[in-house]
Design a protein around this motif. Structure first.
Motif, mmCIF file in Angstrom:
data_model
loop_
_atom_site.group_PDB
_atom_site.id
_atom_site.type_symbol
_atom_site.label_atom_id
_atom_site.label_comp_id
_atom_site.label_asym_id
_atom_site.label_seq_id
_atom_site.Cartn_x
_atom_site.Cartn_y
_atom_site.Cartn_z
ATOM 1 N N GLY A 22 31.537 32.134 52.006
ATOM 2 C CA GLY A 22 32.343 33.295 51.640
ATOM 3 C C GLY A 22 31.566 34.340 50.861
ATOM 4 N N CYS A 23 30.294 34.111 50.572
ATOM 5 C CA CYS A 23 29.481 35.078 49.842
ATOM 6 C C CYS A 23 29.336 36.352 50.646
ATOM 7 C CB CYS A 23 28.069 34.531 49.590
ATOM 8 S SG CYS A 23 28.019 33.054 48.600
ATOM 9 N N GLY A 24 29.227 37.463 49.955
ATOM 10 C CA GLY A 24 28.984 38.717 50.651
ATOM 11 C C GLY A 24 29.555 39.877 49.898
ATOM 12 N N ALA A 25 29.217 41.049 50.304
ATOM 13 C CA ALA A 25 29.678 42.251 49.620
ATOM 14 C C ALA A 25 31.163 42.435 49.856
ATOM 15 C CB ALA A 25 28.909 43.452 50.136
ATOM 16 N N SER A 26 31.841 42.801 48.807
ATOM 17 C CA SER A 26 33.269 43.056 48.882
ATOM 18 C C SER A 26 33.685 43.832 47.651
ATOM 19 C CB SER A 26 34.031 41.733 48.948
ATOM 20 O OG SER A 26 35.411 41.950 48.868
ATOM 21 N N GLU A 27 34.756 44.562 47.760
ATOM 22 C CA GLU A 27 35.280 45.259 46.601
ATOM 23 C C GLU A 27 36.176 44.315 45.843
ATOM 24 O OE1 GLU A 27 37.106 48.942 47.624
ATOM 25 O OE2 GLU A 27 35.459 49.515 48.915
ATOM 26 N N GLY A 28 36.399 44.622 44.572
ATOM 27 C CA GLY A 28 37.314 43.829 43.767
ATOM 28 C C GLY A 28 36.593 42.677 43.111
ATOM 29 N N GLY A 29 37.364 41.632 42.805
ATOM 30 C CA GLY A 29 36.787 40.466 42.163
ATOM 31 C C GLY A 29 37.020 40.514 40.675
ATOM 32 N N ILE B 9 24.588 29.409 41.924
ATOM 33 C CA ILE B 9 24.216 30.473 42.855
ATOM 34 C C ILE B 9 24.028 31.743 42.039
ATOM 35 C CG2 ILE B 9 24.965 31.768 44.890
ATOM 36 C CD1 ILE B 9 27.026 29.265 45.166
ATOM 37 N N ARG B 10 22.873 32.385 42.168
ATOM 38 C CA ARG B 10 22.677 33.599 41.378
ATOM 39 C C ARG B 10 22.430 34.803 42.262
ATOM 40 N NH1 ARG B 10 17.864 33.475 37.257
ATOM 41 N NH2 ARG B 10 18.404 35.657 37.184
ATOM 42 N N GLY B 11 22.958 35.959 41.792
ATOM 43 C CA GLY B 11 22.713 37.219 42.474
ATOM 44 C C GLY B 11 23.479 37.414 43.762
ATOM 45 N N GLN B 12 24.529 36.648 44.006
ATOM 46 C CA GLN B 12 25.309 36.762 45.236
ATOM 47 C C GLN B 12 26.747 37.158 44.891
ATOM 48 O OE1 GLN B 12 23.767 36.237 48.380
ATOM 49 N NE2 GLN B 12 22.038 36.324 46.969
ATOM 50 N N ASP B 13 27.283 38.116 45.604
ATOM 51 C CA ASP B 13 28.660 38.551 45.393
ATOM 52 C C ASP B 13 29.607 37.512 45.979
ATOM 53 O OD1 ASP B 13 31.046 39.844 45.062
ATOM 54 O OD2 ASP B 13 30.592 41.492 46.432
ATOM 55 N N MET B 14 30.416 36.911 45.140
ATOM 56 C CA MET B 14 31.344 35.858 45.571
ATOM 57 C C MET B 14 32.792 36.353 45.600
ATOM 58 S SD MET B 14 29.205 33.343 45.969
ATOM 59 C CE MET B 14 30.029 31.783 45.895
ATOM 60 N N SER B 15 33.003 37.656 45.476
ATOM 61 C CA SER B 15 34.359 38.189 45.332
ATOM 62 C C SER B 15 35.265 37.890 46.532
ATOM 63 C CB SER B 15 34.329 39.687 45.038
ATOM 64 O OG SER B 15 33.664 40.392 46.059
ATOM 65 N N GLU C 292 37.174 34.797 45.709
ATOM 66 C CA GLU C 292 37.976 34.739 44.487
ATOM 67 C C GLU C 292 39.468 34.717 44.809
ATOM 68 O OE1 GLU C 292 36.722 37.692 41.668
ATOM 69 O OE2 GLU C 292 34.709 36.853 41.573
ATOM 70 N N THR C 293 40.191 33.962 44.001
ATOM 71 C CA THR C 293 41.629 33.778 44.206
ATOM 72 C C THR C 293 42.481 34.785 43.441
ATOM 73 O OG1 THR C 293 41.818 32.263 42.335
ATOM 74 C CG2 THR C 293 41.296 31.294 44.504
ATOM 75 N N GLY C 294 41.873 35.525 42.527
ATOM 76 C CA GLY C 294 42.627 36.438 41.672
ATOM 77 C C GLY C 294 42.905 35.838 40.299
ATOM 78 N N GLU C 295 42.631 34.541 40.135
ATOM 79 C CA GLU C 295 42.826 33.875 38.839
ATOM 80 C C GLU C 295 41.626 34.159 37.947
ATOM 81 O OE1 GLU C 295 42.887 29.377 36.919
ATOM 82 O OE2 GLU C 295 43.096 29.603 39.079
ATOM 83 N N SER C 296 41.901 34.644 36.730
ATOM 84 C CA SER C 296 40.831 34.861 35.754
ATOM 85 C C SER C 296 40.582 33.575 34.983
ATOM 86 C CB SER C 296 41.219 35.959 34.764
ATOM 87 O OG SER C 296 41.282 37.191 35.424
ATOM 88 N N VAL D 278 33.643 28.912 40.145
ATOM 89 C CA VAL D 278 33.902 30.050 39.273
ATOM 90 C C VAL D 278 32.752 31.038 39.447
ATOM 91 C CG1 VAL D 278 32.779 28.989 37.246
ATOM 92 C CG2 VAL D 278 34.544 30.748 36.925
ATOM 93 N N SER D 279 33.095 32.322 39.442
ATOM 94 C CA SER D 279 32.112 33.389 39.589
ATOM 95 C C SER D 279 32.100 34.220 38.312
ATOM 96 C CB SER D 279 32.495 34.266 40.782
ATOM 97 O OG SER D 279 31.604 35.343 40.914
ATOM 98 N N VAL D 280 30.909 34.576 37.838
ATOM 99 C CA VAL D 280 30.775 35.333 36.591
ATOM 100 C C VAL D 280 29.862 36.532 36.827
ATOM 101 C CG1 VAL D 280 30.008 35.256 34.186
ATOM 102 C CG2 VAL D 280 31.063 33.227 35.226
ATOM 103 N N LYS D 281 30.343 37.724 36.431
ATOM 104 C CA LYS D 281 29.524 38.936 36.493
ATOM 105 C C LYS D 281 29.280 39.392 35.060
ATOM 106 C CE LYS D 281 31.269 40.528 40.936
ATOM 107 N NZ LYS D 281 31.941 41.594 41.670
#
Length: 166
Positions: free
Chosen positions: A24-31, A87-93, A96-100, A120-123
């Protein structure tokens, strides 16, 4: 030989599940929104983000196996049944489920979860793609590890953040 075949089969199954999660990694808006923090990921590979001592503690083992691969690093228990991947440097948005999720005061985003997998993804800085990481874990429900997959992922992310320089 039977033990080797069982371990290989379980390891292959876990690897396949992990690949589905990471796919599911890849560029996406949001997250997840980026929390204001001065902590930054240092240069280096994904394995360098977490000391082996911390991985041992999280996986409740004395001998975590570490396997680097490109932008990620797999930390596996001795049995090979419980593991997590940094995993580093990859957009996982996209995952993401929307849960913080609060990870040591830094807001992260929960990644899609299953009975045996969670992440969990952290920016740290939304303007710098190199300043994001994720942790995806796979655990054997009912196995030796007395934690669920989300607890393992969150604990590993917390350890990474706590070890980062200001």
């Amino acid at each position: 030989m039977r033990t080797h075949l069982v371990k290989s089969s379980v390891t292959s199954t876990c690897a396949a599940a992990l690949m589905l999660l990471v796919a599911g990694c890849g560029a996406s808006e949001g997250g997840a929104e980026t929390a204001s923090t001065s902590k930054r990921l240092p240069n280096g590979d994904a394995c360098s983000l977490l000391p082996k001592k911390e991985a041992n503690r999280i996986l409740e083992t004395n001998n975590t196996e570490t396997t680097p691969a490109d932008y990620q690093c797999d930390f596996s228990s001795q049995t090979g049944f419980d593991s997590f991947n940094v995993i580093r440097g990859q957009d996982m948005s996209k995952m993401e489920t929307g849960e913080s999720v609060n990870i040591s005061g830094v807001e992260g985003g929960r990644l899609e979860a299953t009975d045996s997998g969670c992440g969990v993804s952290v920016k740290l800085d939304s303007d710098d793609p190199k300043q994001q990481f994720a942790v995806v874990s796979i655990v054997n429900p009912g196995g030796d590890l007395q934690k669920d997959a989300c607890a393992v992922a969150d604990e590993a992310a917390k350890s990474i953040i706590n070890n980062l320089p200001e």
